[in-house]
Scaffold this motif. Structure first.
Motif, PDB file in Angstrom:
ATOM      1  N   ASP A  29       0.879  -0.977  -0.202  1.00 32.41           N
ATOM      2  CA  ASP A  29      -0.171  -0.024  -0.105  1.00 32.41           C
ATOM      3  C   ASP A  29       1.037   1.284   0.032  1.00 32.41           C
ATOM      4  O   ASP A  29       0.508   2.376  -0.391  1.00 32.41           O
ATOM      5  CB  ASP A  29      -0.604   0.213   1.278  1.00 32.41           C
ATOM      6  N   GLY A 125      -1.750   2.152  -4.448  1.00 36.97           N
ATOM      7  CA  GLY A 125      -0.859   2.703  -3.335  1.00 36.97           C
ATOM      8  C   GLY A 125      -0.236   3.604  -3.739  1.00 36.97           C
ATOM      9  O   GLY A 125       0.070   4.604  -4.883  1.00 36.97           O
ATOM     10  N   THR A 192      -5.403   5.986  -1.665  1.00 33.09           N
ATOM     11  CA  THR A 192      -5.210   6.731  -0.159  1.00 33.09           C
ATOM     12  C   THR A 192      -4.404   8.149   0.377  1.00 33.09           C
ATOM     13  O   THR A 192      -3.623   8.357   0.086  1.00 33.09           O
ATOM     14  CB  THR A 192      -5.124   5.584   0.882  1.00 33.09           C
ATOM     15  N   SER A 259      -1.710   6.322   4.383  1.00 32.71           N
ATOM     16  CA  SER A 259      -2.390   4.447   4.729  1.00 32.71           C
ATOM     17  C   SER A 259      -3.089   4.513   5.580  1.00 32.71           C
ATOM     18  O   SER A 259      -3.535   5.168   6.078  1.00 32.71           O
ATOM     19  CB  SER A 259      -0.901   3.734   5.110  1.00 32.71           C
ATOM     20  N   ARG A 260      -4.279   3.384   5.393  1.00 32.80           N
ATOM     21  CA  ARG A 260      -4.831   3.114   6.433  1.00 32.80           C
ATOM     22  C   ARG A 260      -4.242   2.466   7.445  1.00 32.80           C
ATOM     23  O   ARG A 260      -3.235   0.865   7.330  1.00 32.80           O
ATOM     24  CB  ARG A 260      -6.510   2.931   5.793  1.00 32.80           C
ATOM     25  N   ASP A 263      -2.724  -1.433   6.184  1.00 34.13           N
ATOM     26  CA  ASP A 263      -2.104  -1.863   5.192  1.00 34.13           C
ATOM     27  C   ASP A 263      -0.977  -2.327   5.737  1.00 34.13           C
ATOM     28  O   ASP A 263      -0.222  -1.665   6.386  1.00 34.13           O
ATOM     29  CB  ASP A 263      -2.330   0.106   4.677  1.00 34.13           C
ATOM     30  N   ARG A 284       0.255  -0.811  11.028  1.00 38.12           N
ATOM     31  CA  ARG A 284       0.068  -0.819  10.049  1.00 38.12           C
ATOM     32  C   ARG A 284       1.246  -1.932   9.737  1.00 38.12           C
ATOM     33  O   ARG A 284       1.484  -2.500  10.737  1.00 38.12           O
ATOM     34  CB  ARG A 284       0.849  -0.008   8.807  1.00 38.12           C
TER      35      ARG A 284
END
Length: 479
Positions: A29, A125, A192, A259-260, A263, A284
């Motif tokens: 990601d 990404g 993202t 990112s989340r 990820d 993450r």
């Protein structure tokens, strides 16, 4: 995927090989990379001696210099055969402009890796490349060639700290920033980006009212004191002694924005592991790659200190006798560092040999439970050893007033070596009520079977500046 298998991985090895062998297409990601800058400088890791015993040691982490040779020519050829016509056209143009020199060698090395990094990124990404003016302008062109110009999002200016000391002596404008290029894999995808804010200053009032309750949006010039390099702060609790260490807050900002939770974050030049530290803290998943055992050992210690419950695998380091012997054959310096860290010692001497008497590491023990004493470590990766090597270590012990010596050998010791070591005698420990051999010989096979130097009260973490434990366990529940 099984629930008991960690999803976080630390790899020792050439990142190009690891990327091709271990990282699947479109699986990552977010990528952050802080590669060598082609600065033509040597960078040393600083190790401390516990309780002020002796002086801090410096070991060369890497020499940031590249040369046009067979490896560089092969990287250039790999780009030509990669199918990335735009990237190769740019690199080939730079070859005609620069010639076959050190800079081109560096750019060829980077281009083939950028191609692999684009491959492993998801369409949604993002990639952040951290660099300085040495080659940043060339890297921007190559990023355009690999990712396409429209994939470029921002050029971020990171102010590394305040201006002081040797920086101010330059007969030029004082350089005090790095550049971070931000790209996305596919600008047409739903990539993202979580907009970041900083709190308004106390007493702030917007003219006409309506101030954003989230604070002030962060722009592309990052000059917050909280993001200054830990290496310029003598009081920084983050400082681990790694020469190019970046602050955790810098990586937290990047990871939070692009990112989340859950990820996957990849750092292919992970150094002392700031990116994986921040990823762990922000829940993450992560993968880190580095080409030296110095870095891998430092990251392991850092993560275990900051996140005691963190779970991750370490790949590429020897796990059995055959793989340990293979490392010894391929790279004796990496083998020496791996052995030194395996027994909890501090590296000594780096790639220099000669006046140090073949000493590769320092172990610290406390025979009376309080006073720190040194033991010297000598590692021999060759297939032949002899009694002269034991005598050399003994002479270094006498010279340095070391209480003990540890001789680690890949080959089986000879009978004269065993007798010579025994003749050095023993010392007593009031803390344990035992006596210990002053010069101990350990074989690689014994190390792989779990045997360690027999010394009183050895501190296995003595060589490392300890990372501060984080309040949150980060992703301890992410397996």
């Amino acid at each position: 995927m099984g629930t008991n298998r960690p999803t976080n991985h630390l790899y020792y090895g050439d990142n190009l090989d690891v990327l091709r062998r271990e990282i699947a297409d479109a699986s990552v990601d977010l990528i952050y990379l802080d590669p060598p800058f082609n600065s033509n400088a040597s960078y040393n890791i600083l190790f401390r001696a516990p309780d002020g015993a002796g002086t801090a040691a410096q070991v060369e982490a890497f020499h940031d210099s590249w040369h046009w040779n067979d490896a560089a020519a092969d990287a250039f050829d790999q780009v030509a055969r990669s199918g990335h016509a735009d990237a190769f056209q740019l690199l080939d143009s730079l070859r005609r402009f620069l010639g076959e020199n050190d800079m081109l060698a560096y750019l060829a090395m980077m281009t083939i890796r950028l191609i692999e990094l684009r491959r492993v990124l998801k369409p949604s990404g993002s990639l952040y490349l951290h660099c300085d003016p040495t080659a940043g302008h060339y890297l921007k062109l190559l990023l355009d060639g690999v990712f396409a110009p429209r994939a470029f999002r921002r050029e971020i200016v990171w102010r590394s700290g305040w201006v002081s000391g040797f920086k101010t002596r330059t007969a030029n404008w004082v350089r005090n920033h790095d550049t971070i290029f931000y790209y996305v894999r596919d600008p047409a995808a739903d990539w993202t980006f979580n907009k970041q804010y900083v709190a308004h200053a106390a007493g702030y009032e917007r003219r006409g009212g309506g101030a954003n309750p989230l604070g002030k949006p962060i722009d592309d010039v990052w000059d917050d004191p909280a993001l200054y390099s830990p290496n310029i702060k003598s009081f920084s609790v983050e400082k681990l002694g790694y020469p190019t260490q970046k602050p955790v807050a810098l990586l937290e900002r990047i990871i939070a924005a692009s990112s989340r939770p859950g990820d996957l974050v990849l750092d292919p030049f992970c150094g002392c592991g700031t990116a994986v530290h921040a990823a762990q803290k922000l829940a993450r998943r992560w993968t880190g790659i580095d080409v030296t055992h110095l870095a891998i050992a430092l990251i392991e210690k850092r993560l275990h200190a900051a996140f005691p419950d963190a779970r991750f695998t370490v790949e590429g380091t020897p796990r059995d006798l055959a793989s340990a012997e293979d490392l010894a054959r391929r790279d004796r310096y990496q083998f020496q560092w791996w052995v030194v860290f395996l027994i909890g010692a501090m590296p000594h001497g780096g790639r220099r040999k000669g006046a140090d008497g073949g000493v590769d590491g320092l172990l610290y023990c406390r025979p009376d439970g309080r006073t720190v004493e040194r033991a010297l470590v000598s590692v021999k990766s060759g297939e032949q050893v002899g009694v002269a090597m034991v005598r050399e270590l003994h002479a270094a012990m006498v010279r340095d007033r070391a209480i003990a010596g540890v001789f680690v050998t890949r080959a089986a010791p000879t009978e004269p070596m065993i007798r010579e070591a025994a003749a050095v005698g023993r010392f007593a420990s009031s803390a344990t009520g035992r006596s210990y051999a002053r010069l101990q010989i350990l074989t690689l096979a014994e190390l792989m079977a779990g045997k360690r130097p027999d010394l009183p009260h050895v501190d296995p973490n003595a060589a490392f500046r300890q990372a501060v434990r984080e309040d949150r366990g980060g992703q301890g529940s992410l397996l």
